[in-house]
Design an enzyme around this catalytic site. Structure first.
Site, PDB file in Angstrom:
ATOM      1  N   PHE A  15       0.812  -1.212   0.000  1.00 61.25           N
ATOM      2  CA  PHE A  15       0.000   0.000   0.000  1.00 61.25           C
ATOM      3  C   PHE A  15       0.850   1.270   0.000  1.00 61.25           C
ATOM      4  CE2 PHE A  15      -0.352   2.712   3.725  1.00 61.25           C
ATOM      5  CZ  PHE A  15      -1.539   3.420   3.610  1.00 61.25           C
ATOM      6  N   LYS A  64      11.255  -6.573  10.412  1.00 60.87           N
ATOM      7  CA  LYS A  64      11.024  -5.603  11.491  1.00 60.87           C
ATOM      8  C   LYS A  64      11.884  -5.867  12.731  1.00 60.87           C
ATOM      9  CE  LYS A  64       6.382  -4.254  10.255  1.00 60.87           C
ATOM     10  NZ  LYS A  64       4.969  -4.179  10.651  1.00 60.87           N
TER      11      LYS A  64
HETATM   12  P1  NAP Z   1       6.194 -11.261  10.961  1.00 60.92           P
HETATM   13  O1  NAP Z   1       7.183 -10.500  11.764  1.00 60.92           O
HETATM   14  O2  NAP Z   1       6.662 -12.177   9.894  1.00 60.92           O
HETATM   15  O3  NAP Z   1       5.306 -12.087  12.019  1.00 60.92           O
HETATM   16  C1  NAP Z   1       4.170 -12.832  11.692  1.00 60.92           C
HETATM   17  C2  NAP Z   1       3.998 -13.953  12.723  1.00 60.92           C
HETATM   18  O4  NAP Z   1       2.829 -14.683  12.351  1.00 60.92           O
HETATM   19  C3  NAP Z   1       5.131 -14.957  12.742  1.00 60.92           C
HETATM   20  O5  NAP Z   1       6.076 -14.603  13.703  1.00 60.92           O
HETATM   21  C4  NAP Z   1       4.449 -16.267  13.045  1.00 60.92           C
HETATM   22  O6  NAP Z   1       4.361 -16.475  14.452  1.00 60.92           O
HETATM   23  C5  NAP Z   1       3.037 -16.094  12.523  1.00 60.92           C
HETATM   24  N1  NAP Z   1       2.834 -16.701  11.199  1.00 60.92           N
HETATM   25  C6  NAP Z   1       3.561 -16.532  10.072  1.00 60.92           C
HETATM   26  N2  NAP Z   1       3.016 -17.216   9.047  1.00 60.92           N
HETATM   27  C7  NAP Z   1       1.925 -17.832   9.545  1.00 60.92           C
HETATM   28  C8  NAP Z   1       0.950 -18.707   8.995  1.00 60.92           C
HETATM   29  N3  NAP Z   1       0.971 -19.060   7.710  1.00 60.92           N
HETATM   30  N4  NAP Z   1      -0.043 -19.167   9.799  1.00 60.92           N
HETATM   31  C9  NAP Z   1      -0.083 -18.819  11.107  1.00 60.92           C
HETATM   32  N5  NAP Z   1       0.825 -17.996  11.686  1.00 60.92           N
HETATM   33  C10 NAP Z   1       1.802 -17.517  10.918  1.00 60.92           C
HETATM   34  O7  NAP Z   1       5.143 -10.283  10.286  1.00 60.92           O
HETATM   35  P2  NAP Z   1       4.581  -8.883  10.829  1.00 60.92           P
HETATM   36  O8  NAP Z   1       5.440  -7.799  10.339  1.00 60.92           O
HETATM   37  O9  NAP Z   1       4.306  -9.018  12.294  1.00 60.92           O
HETATM   38  O10 NAP Z   1       3.195  -8.765  10.007  1.00 60.92           O
HETATM   39  C11 NAP Z   1       2.158  -9.695  10.194  1.00 60.92           C
HETATM   40  C12 NAP Z   1       0.861  -9.256   9.508  1.00 60.92           C
HETATM   41  O11 NAP Z   1       0.417  -8.027  10.065  1.00 60.92           O
HETATM   42  C13 NAP Z   1       0.978  -9.012   8.007  1.00 60.92           C
HETATM   43  O12 NAP Z   1      -0.193  -9.478   7.380  1.00 60.92           O
HETATM   44  C14 NAP Z   1       1.088  -7.511   7.887  1.00 60.92           C
HETATM   45  O13 NAP Z   1       0.605  -7.008   6.646  1.00 60.92           O
HETATM   46  C15 NAP Z   1       0.171  -7.093   9.028  1.00 60.92           C
HETATM   47  N6  NAP Z   1       0.496  -5.757   9.539  1.00 60.92           N
HETATM   48  C16 NAP Z   1      -0.406  -4.772   9.349  1.00 60.92           C
HETATM   49  C17 NAP Z   1      -0.137  -3.508   9.845  1.00 60.92           C
HETATM   50  C18 NAP Z   1      -1.146  -2.417   9.667  1.00 60.92           C
HETATM   51  O14 NAP Z   1      -0.768  -1.245   9.788  1.00 60.92           O
HETATM   52  N7  NAP Z   1      -2.382  -2.734   9.436  1.00 60.92           N
HETATM   53  C19 NAP Z   1       1.064  -3.242  10.512  1.00 60.92           C
HETATM   54  C20 NAP Z   1       1.963  -4.283  10.684  1.00 60.92           C
HETATM   55  C21 NAP Z   1       1.660  -5.544  10.189  1.00 60.92           C
HETATM   56  P3  NAP Z   1       4.511 -17.975  15.046  1.00 60.92           P
HETATM   57  O15 NAP Z   1       5.727 -18.541  14.336  1.00 60.92           O
HETATM   58  O16 NAP Z   1       4.731 -17.742  16.491  1.00 60.92           O
HETATM   59  O17 NAP Z   1       3.276 -18.749  14.737  1.00 60.92           O
END
Ligand code: NAP
Length: 250
Positions: A15, A64
């Site tokens: 986005f 991050k």
């Molecule tokens: P990240 O650091 O990769 O963390 C995601 C976590 O989700 C992983 O540590 C893992 O935890 C779990 N995970 C990963 N793949 C998975 C799967 N297929 N099924 C179940 N659990 C899974 O990512 P992030 O930066 O936190 O972002 C995560 C999501 O939040 C994304 O979709 C991103 O677009 C969204 N987000 C949105 C905003 C916003 O402003 N709206 C801001 C930040 C992030 P475990 O290994 O412990 O299961």
């Protein structure tokens, strides 16, 4: 022309470029916003070196947490969460310093409060344990909402597995926040594997995912009477907060 950007991996449908390009037009600023696809966080140094006009960048999945080792300075919220999504590039003669911030915290808090609309929620489940889960946890602590993380590898403190979620756990945690990418474009059919059948009309389901605007997690919540919220408002709030940081003197 001043350059801003985004580092991450798999950034095809992000986005931020459209958001910032619109902002630059609105504010009549000569600036550009570029996406930098990285395989490894160490590549950030050559990006900063090669793009002398780069004044700041956002950080997204999966960097991050990894970005912290590249920072020269960090805002206290970054040290506390172990996660940064915004970096300011400070250039002083030949020296370049990278200062990290976490604006997901501001975006999540400012969007969560109206969603709670005065309800005294005391317990939450946070699905996922990545970068955004750390920002969510920081805000929940601040608001005095105790929480459990739900993880595929529940080896840390206060963390449980998906199969362990039963009626008692779901019903005693009225706020459930999805911080995983399960259900995010292009995986629109994905969803976090929780027992949705135990949800009630007393539940609030907040999905950090903003694309699609309504995920299966949210649809399932609605089916059982829960109120739902997508990540779109948080996204705009965190991007605005990044812009303020890049424009500020500090
Ligand atoms: P990240 O650091 O990769 O963390 C995601 C976590 O989700 C992983 O540590 C893992 O935890 C779990 N995970 C990963 N793949 C998975 C799967 N297929 N099924 C179940 N659990 C899974 O990512 P992030 O930066 O936190 O972002 C995560 C999501 O939040 C994304 O979709 C991103 O677009 C969204 N987000 C949105 C905003 C916003 O402003 N709206 C801001 C930040 C992030 P475990 O290994 O412990 O299961």
């Amino acid at each position: 022309m001043v350059l801003y950007g985004l580092i991450g991996n798999n950034l095809g449908h992000t986005f931020s470029p459209a958001f910032f390009s619109e902002k630059f037009i609105e504010l009549n600023i000569k600036a550009a916003y570029q996406v930098f696809e990285l395989d490894n966080i160490d590549e950030v140094l050559s990006i900063v070196r090669e793009n002398e006009n780069l004044a700041g960048f956002n950080v997204t999945i999966p960097f991050k947490k990894a970005i912290l080792k590249m920072l020269n300075e960090m805002d206290p919220v970054v040290s506390e969460t172990g996660s940064a999504n915004t970096v300011k590039v400070i250039r002083d003669k030949q020296k370049v310093r990278l200062k990290g911030y976490n604006t997901d915290v501001v975006g999540f808090e400012q969007s969560l409060l109206p969603f709670l609309s005065g309800r005294h929620i005391r317990k939450a489940l946070v699905l996922g344990t990545g970068g955004s889960a750390a920002a969510v946890s920081f805000v929940l602590h601040k608001l005095n909402i105790s929480h459990l993380f739900v993880s595929r590898n529940p080896d840390k403190k206060d963390t449980v597995s998906y199969p362990s979620l039963d009626r008692e756990i779901i019903q005693s945690h009225p706020l459930i926040i999805n911080t995983t990418p399960a259900g995010m474009f292009p995986d629109k059919k994905g969803y976090p594997d929780i027992p949705y059948q135990y949800l009630t009309s007393g539940h609030l389901l907040y999905d950090l995912i903003y694309n699609p605007p309504e995920t299966i997690f949210m649809k399932q919540g609605k089916k059982y009477g829960a109120e739902t919220k997508s990540g779109e408002e948080m996204l705009r709030l965190q991007a605005d907060a990044s812009w303020e940081i890049w424009c500020s003197g500090g």
